[in-house]
Design an enzyme around this catalytic site. Sequence first.
Site: not given
Ligand code: VGL
Ligand code: ZN
Length: 247
Positions: A52, A92, A96, A125, A150, A195
């Site tokens: 991410d 997302h 979401h 986000h 994801k 994540c």
């Molecule tokens: C993440 C919060 C929500 C991450 C993703 O990539 O750690 N954290 N979505």
């Molecule tokens: Zn997220």
Amino acid sequence: MKLNESTMISRRTALQAFSALGVSGLAGASLLRPAFAAAPKLGDTDALIVIDVQNCFIPGGSLAVKEGDAIVPVINAMAKKFPHVVLTQDWHTADHVSFASQHGGKKPFEAVKLPYGNQVLWPDHCVQGTDGAALHKDLNIPHAELVIRKGFRKGVDSYSAFLEADRKTSTGLGGYLKQRGIRNVYLCGLATDFCVAWSALDARKQGFTVAVVEDACRGIDLNGSLAAAWKDMTKAGVKRMQSKDFA
Ligand code: VGL
Ligand code: ZN
């Protein structure tokens, strides 16, 4: 010492025995080396998973992780040492279930109970197809072999790159890695305590040896979540490494 023929034969037999057991790539001194020695020799059973590294998680983004941009050059340099690299993208829908905006009266970073368990609510986000969801422009890993998305189901979050938050739905990543012969995964990216940690714990559960490269990650640290994540990862046998260990 000069090797006599019987020593050589027994050595060869031992190696043949290892390869018959499917333990390939073991030879000489590496037989004695632990899986995650400093400066591990990386090969076809190793993959770097870059979690991410997307604009929303970089300072200026909607769910900015402090110093999130500082890891980009660290990851670029490390990725060059890995023959196999996988990237992930949080991806997302605009509506979401993990977005506070979808829960009247709730604010980001509060939690709600959903059918699959507790869910932290986040600012909107990584909405599919937006600039915020794009990989950071300076991330430079042209040889990455897979980009896995994801959290694309409206009603289920997925911190983990392996298993969605309902703890039932597979992303397919574990099967992909296993079919490719990958046994050791090294994780980096954002965010350490969400994540990255969830992916590391699931990778252990699926039988991989796992290391997290600490200085190639940054955390969100919500109510002590960063220390808790390291505690859980350590307990699960996740090795804590530094990018200099790949020198
Ligand atoms: C993440 C919060 C929500 C991450 C993703 O990539 O750690 N954290 N979505
Ligand atoms: Zn997220």
